[in-house]
Every structure is written in structure tokens, then in C-alpha cells.
Scaffold this motif. Structure first.
Motif, PDB file in Angstrom:
ATOM      1  N   CYS A  52      23.093  17.162  10.940  1.00 24.00           N
ATOM      2  CA  CYS A  52      23.557  15.800  10.674  1.00 24.00           C
ATOM      3  C   CYS A  52      24.070  15.203  11.984  1.00 24.00           C
ATOM      4  O   CYS A  52      24.848  15.833  12.695  1.00 24.00           O
ATOM      5  CB  CYS A  52      24.663  15.824   9.615  1.00 24.00           C
ATOM      6  SG  CYS A  52      25.451  14.214   9.354  1.00 24.00           S
ATOM      7  N   GLY A  53      23.630  14.001  12.272  1.00 24.31           N
ATOM      8  CA  GLY A  53      24.038  13.336  13.500  1.00 24.31           C
ATOM      9  C   GLY A  53      25.508  12.970  13.544  1.00 24.31           C
ATOM     10  O   GLY A  53      26.042  12.693  14.613  1.00 24.31           O
ATOM     11  N   ILE A  54      26.201  13.002  12.426  1.00 26.78           N
ATOM     12  CA  ILE A  54      27.626  12.679  12.382  1.00 26.78           C
ATOM     13  C   ILE A  54      28.468  13.955  12.357  1.00 26.78           C
ATOM     14  O   ILE A  54      29.337  14.156  13.203  1.00 26.78           O
ATOM     15  CB  ILE A  54      27.965  11.809  11.153  1.00 26.78           C
ATOM     16  CG1 ILE A  54      27.191  10.489  11.190  1.00 26.78           C
ATOM     17  CG2 ILE A  54      29.460  11.553  11.053  1.00 26.78           C
ATOM     18  CD1 ILE A  54      27.504   9.590  12.364  1.00 26.78           C
ATOM     19  N   SER A  55      28.206  14.829  11.412  1.00 23.82           N
ATOM     20  CA  SER A  55      29.056  16.021  11.238  1.00 23.82           C
ATOM     21  C   SER A  55      28.606  17.213  12.074  1.00 23.82           C
ATOM     22  O   SER A  55      29.373  18.159  12.242  1.00 23.82           O
ATOM     23  CB  SER A  55      29.050  16.444   9.763  1.00 23.82           C
ATOM     24  OG  SER A  55      27.764  16.938   9.401  1.00 23.82           O
ATOM     25  N   GLN A  56      27.377  17.168  12.578  1.00 24.88           N
ATOM     26  CA  GLN A  56      26.766  18.285  13.310  1.00 24.88           C
ATOM     27  C   GLN A  56      26.558  19.525  12.443  1.00 24.88           C
ATOM     28  O   GLN A  56      26.305  20.605  12.954  1.00 24.88           O
ATOM     29  CB  GLN A  56      27.578  18.637  14.570  1.00 24.88           C
ATOM     30  CG  GLN A  56      27.695  17.497  15.563  1.00 24.88           C
ATOM     31  CD  GLN A  56      26.334  16.982  16.015  1.00 24.88           C
ATOM     32  OE1 GLN A  56      25.500  17.743  16.482  1.00 24.88           O
ATOM     33  NE2 GLN A  56      26.101  15.687  15.847  1.00 24.88           N
ATOM     34  N   GLU A  57      26.670  19.362  11.119  1.00 25.57           N
ATOM     35  CA  GLU A  57      26.407  20.458  10.197  1.00 25.57           C
ATOM     36  C   GLU A  57      24.912  20.554   9.952  1.00 25.57           C
ATOM     37  O   GLU A  57      24.215  19.539   9.903  1.00 25.57           O
ATOM     38  CB  GLU A  57      27.124  20.228   8.861  1.00 25.57           C
ATOM     39  CG  GLU A  57      28.630  20.278   8.981  1.00 25.57           C
ATOM     40  CD  GLU A  57      29.320  19.910   7.673  1.00 25.57           C
ATOM     41  OE1 GLU A  57      28.624  19.605   6.676  1.00 25.57           O
ATOM     42  OE2 GLU A  57      30.548  19.931   7.657  1.00 25.57           O
ATOM     43  N   ARG A  58      24.441  21.778   9.792  1.00 31.42           N
ATOM     44  CA  ARG A  58      23.018  22.024   9.535  1.00 31.42           C
ATOM     45  C   ARG A  58      22.601  21.306   8.245  1.00 31.42           C
ATOM     46  O   ARG A  58      23.329  21.322   7.255  1.00 31.42           O
ATOM     47  CB  ARG A  58      22.792  23.521   9.407  1.00 31.42           C
ATOM     48  CG  ARG A  58      21.350  23.919   9.398  1.00 31.42           C
ATOM     49  CD  ARG A  58      21.195  25.252  10.122  1.00 31.42           C
ATOM     50  NE  ARG A  58      19.830  25.535  10.444  1.00 31.42           N
ATOM     51  CZ  ARG A  58      19.173  25.034  11.486  1.00 31.42           C
ATOM     52  NH1 ARG A  58      19.774  24.232  12.317  1.00 31.42           N
ATOM     53  NH2 ARG A  58      17.925  25.349  11.709  1.00 31.42           N
ATOM     54  N   LEU A  59      21.437  20.662   8.269  1.00 30.15           N
ATOM     55  CA  LEU A  59      20.929  19.972   7.090  1.00 30.15           C
ATOM     56  C   LEU A  59      20.538  20.997   6.040  1.00 30.15           C
ATOM     57  O   LEU A  59      19.927  22.020   6.359  1.00 30.15           O
ATOM     58  CB  LEU A  59      19.719  19.115   7.459  1.00 30.15           C
ATOM     59  CG  LEU A  59      19.968  18.011   8.481  1.00 30.15           C
ATOM     60  CD1 LEU A  59      18.661  17.315   8.827  1.00 30.15           C
ATOM     61  CD2 LEU A  59      20.997  17.017   7.983  1.00 30.15           C
ATOM     62  N   ARG A  60      20.907  20.733   4.802  1.00 31.55           N
ATOM     63  CA  ARG A  60      20.607  21.651   3.705  1.00 31.55           C
ATOM     64  C   ARG A  60      19.632  21.000   2.740  1.00 31.55           C
ATOM     65  O   ARG A  60      19.769  19.824   2.398  1.00 31.55           O
ATOM     66  CB  ARG A  60      21.890  22.018   2.966  1.00 31.55           C
ATOM     67  CG  ARG A  60      22.826  22.838   3.822  1.00 31.55           C
ATOM     68  CD  ARG A  60      23.987  23.375   2.980  1.00 31.55           C
ATOM     69  NE  ARG A  60      24.894  24.101   3.831  1.00 31.55           N
ATOM     70  CZ  ARG A  60      26.025  23.607   4.306  1.00 31.55           C
ATOM     71  NH1 ARG A  60      26.381  22.378   4.004  1.00 31.55           N
ATOM     72  NH2 ARG A  60      26.799  24.345   5.081  1.00 31.55           N
ATOM     73  N   SER A  61      18.706  21.778   2.282  1.00 28.39           N
ATOM     74  CA  SER A  61      17.701  21.296   1.345  1.00 28.39           C
ATOM     75  C   SER A  61      18.370  20.796   0.065  1.00 28.39           C
ATOM     76  O   SER A  61      19.387  21.325  -0.367  1.00 28.39           O
ATOM     77  CB  SER A  61      16.736  22.435   1.024  1.00 28.39           C
ATOM     78  OG  SER A  61      15.732  21.985   0.168  1.00 28.39           O
ATOM     79  N   GLY A  62      17.794  19.753  -0.503  1.00 36.63           N
ATOM     80  CA  GLY A  62      18.290  19.239  -1.771  1.00 36.63           C
ATOM     81  C   GLY A  62      19.185  18.029  -1.644  1.00 36.63           C
ATOM     82  O   GLY A  62      19.521  17.419  -2.655  1.00 36.63           O
ATOM     83  N   GLY A  63      19.569  17.671  -0.453  1.00 37.95           N
ATOM     84  CA  GLY A  63      20.447  16.519  -0.280  1.00 37.95           C
ATOM     85  C   GLY A  63      19.665  15.239  -0.072  1.00 37.95           C
ATOM     86  O   GLY A  63      18.442  15.222  -0.054  1.00 37.95           O
ATOM     87  N   LYS A  64      20.410  14.162   0.085  1.00 35.86           N
ATOM     88  CA  LYS A  64      19.808  12.878   0.449  1.00 35.86           C
ATOM     89  C   LYS A  64      20.000  12.719   1.940  1.00 35.86           C
ATOM     90  O   LYS A  64      21.060  13.038   2.488  1.00 35.86           O
ATOM     91  CB  LYS A  64      20.471  11.735  -0.309  1.00 35.86           C
ATOM     92  CG  LYS A  64      20.125  11.725  -1.767  1.00 35.86           C
ATOM     93  CD  LYS A  64      20.542  10.433  -2.413  1.00 35.86           C
ATOM     94  CE  LYS A  64      20.105  10.472  -3.862  1.00 35.86           C
ATOM     95  NZ  LYS A  64      20.118   9.184  -4.479  1.00 35.86           N
ATOM     96  N   PHE A  65      18.958  12.203   2.593  1.00 31.26           N
ATOM     97  CA  PHE A  65      18.996  12.087   4.045  1.00 31.26           C
ATOM     98  C   PHE A  65      18.579  10.692   4.478  1.00 31.26           C
ATOM     99  O   PHE A  65      17.788  10.023   3.818  1.00 31.26           O
ATOM    100  CB  PHE A  65      18.059  13.125   4.677  1.00 31.26           C
ATOM    101  CG  PHE A  65      18.388  14.527   4.264  1.00 31.26           C
ATOM    102  CD1 PHE A  65      19.478  15.183   4.795  1.00 31.26           C
ATOM    103  CD2 PHE A  65      17.625  15.176   3.308  1.00 31.26           C
ATOM    104  CE1 PHE A  65      19.795  16.468   4.391  1.00 31.26           C
ATOM    105  CE2 PHE A  65      17.922  16.463   2.902  1.00 31.26           C
ATOM    106  CZ  PHE A  65      19.017  17.111   3.452  1.00 31.26           C
ATOM    107  N   PHE A  66      19.122  10.296   5.618  1.00 29.48           N
ATOM    108  CA  PHE A  66      18.865   8.979   6.170  1.00 29.48           C
ATOM    109  C   PHE A  66      18.617   9.137   7.663  1.00 29.48           C
ATOM    110  O   PHE A  66      19.168  10.035   8.299  1.00 29.48           O
ATOM    111  CB  PHE A  66      20.063   8.060   5.918  1.00 29.48           C
ATOM    112  CG  PHE A  66      20.325   7.867   4.459  1.00 29.48           C
ATOM    113  CD1 PHE A  66      19.790   6.801   3.773  1.00 29.48           C
ATOM    114  CD2 PHE A  66      21.097   8.791   3.753  1.00 29.48           C
ATOM    115  CE1 PHE A  66      20.010   6.649   2.409  1.00 29.48           C
ATOM    116  CE2 PHE A  66      21.327   8.651   2.403  1.00 29.48           C
ATOM    117  CZ  PHE A  66      20.783   7.570   1.728  1.00 29.48           C
TER     118      PHE A  66
END
Length: 134
Positions: A52-66
């Protein structure tokens, strides 16, 4: 620049090979999109597609992304309220972008995407090109 020339040469090689084949590969559209995204990355506009460009947390499958060009990559749904001018991006488009920015153009025709993901990549590329020009 040699790397820039390399992208164009690879693109023309793939298109030329496709034209010579008895049974041409259909994803020339995807090769064209890949060439654009690789060009953007070469020019310093590589998108962050793993965290995530804001939190720097790894993207997880199943979420909403922008996708946020200002942030320089994907923003998870939990942090989208912190960013202006985002565009929705599907998991399949994120996965496709990860592949097309790292794979040589010669390998791109082997990637199979549905029409909606290809449409999404085109829409995002056009928006990204406009953002870069402005």
C-alpha cells in the motif's frame, strides 16, 4: 538511451514475429500496453504494486484496491480516504501489471487475460499517461 531503444526494438520484434506467424498471437494489444508501462517505468514512473502506498503494508488478496498516481502505486481500501484522485484497480490488473513490468516483451504474448482486465489496463494506462504529461 539504450534501454529506451531496447523497449522499442523488442516491441517491433514481437509485432513483426506476430505478423509472420501463420497463426498470429491475439494479445498484441497486451504487448502494446506492456510496452507503455515498461516505458513509464524506465522514465521513472514505476508503480508500486506490492505494498500500500500509504501504509507500506503488503497488499492482501480479497481487499479493495485503488491506484493513485500521486502516491505512485496501489492504495488499499482502508487508506483510500487519505488520498485524492484514485481509481479502482482489480486484483487481476495488479497481478497483470506485476508481470508486464518485469517480463521481457517477448514473453508478454504468453500471458492470458480476459477482455475486462485488458480494458482496465488500457484505461489506467491512458489516465497514467495524461497524469505524467501534466
Amino acid at each position: 538511451d539504450e534501454a529506451l531503444f531496447g523497449i522499442f526494438k523488442s516491441y517491433l520484434d514481437v509485432v513483426g514475429q506476430n505478423a509472420r506467424d501463420e497463426r498470429p498471437l491475439p494479445p498484441i494489444r497486451l504487448v502494446t500496453e506492456a510496452a507503455y508501462y515498461q516505458l513509464f517505468a524506465l522514465l521513472g514512473y514505476r508503480l508500486e504494486l506490492s505494498v500500500c502506498g500509504i501504509s507500506q503494508e503488503r497488499l492482501r488478496s480479497g481487499g479493495k484496491f485503488f491506484l493513485s498516481f500521486e502516491v505512485g502505486g496501489v492504495v488499499s481500501g482502508e487508506h483510500v480516504r487519505d488520498v485524492k484522485d484514485t481509481q479502482p484497480i482489480s486484483e487481476s490488473a495488479i497481478k497483470a501489471l506485476r508481470l508486464i513490468v518485469k517480463e521481457p516483451l517477448l514473453h508478454i504474448p504468453k500471458i492470458v487475460l480476459d477482455d475486462s482486465t485488458q480494458d482496465e489496463l488500457s484505461r489506467l494506462r491512458i489516465a497514467y499517461g495524461r497524469w505524467i504529461r501534466n
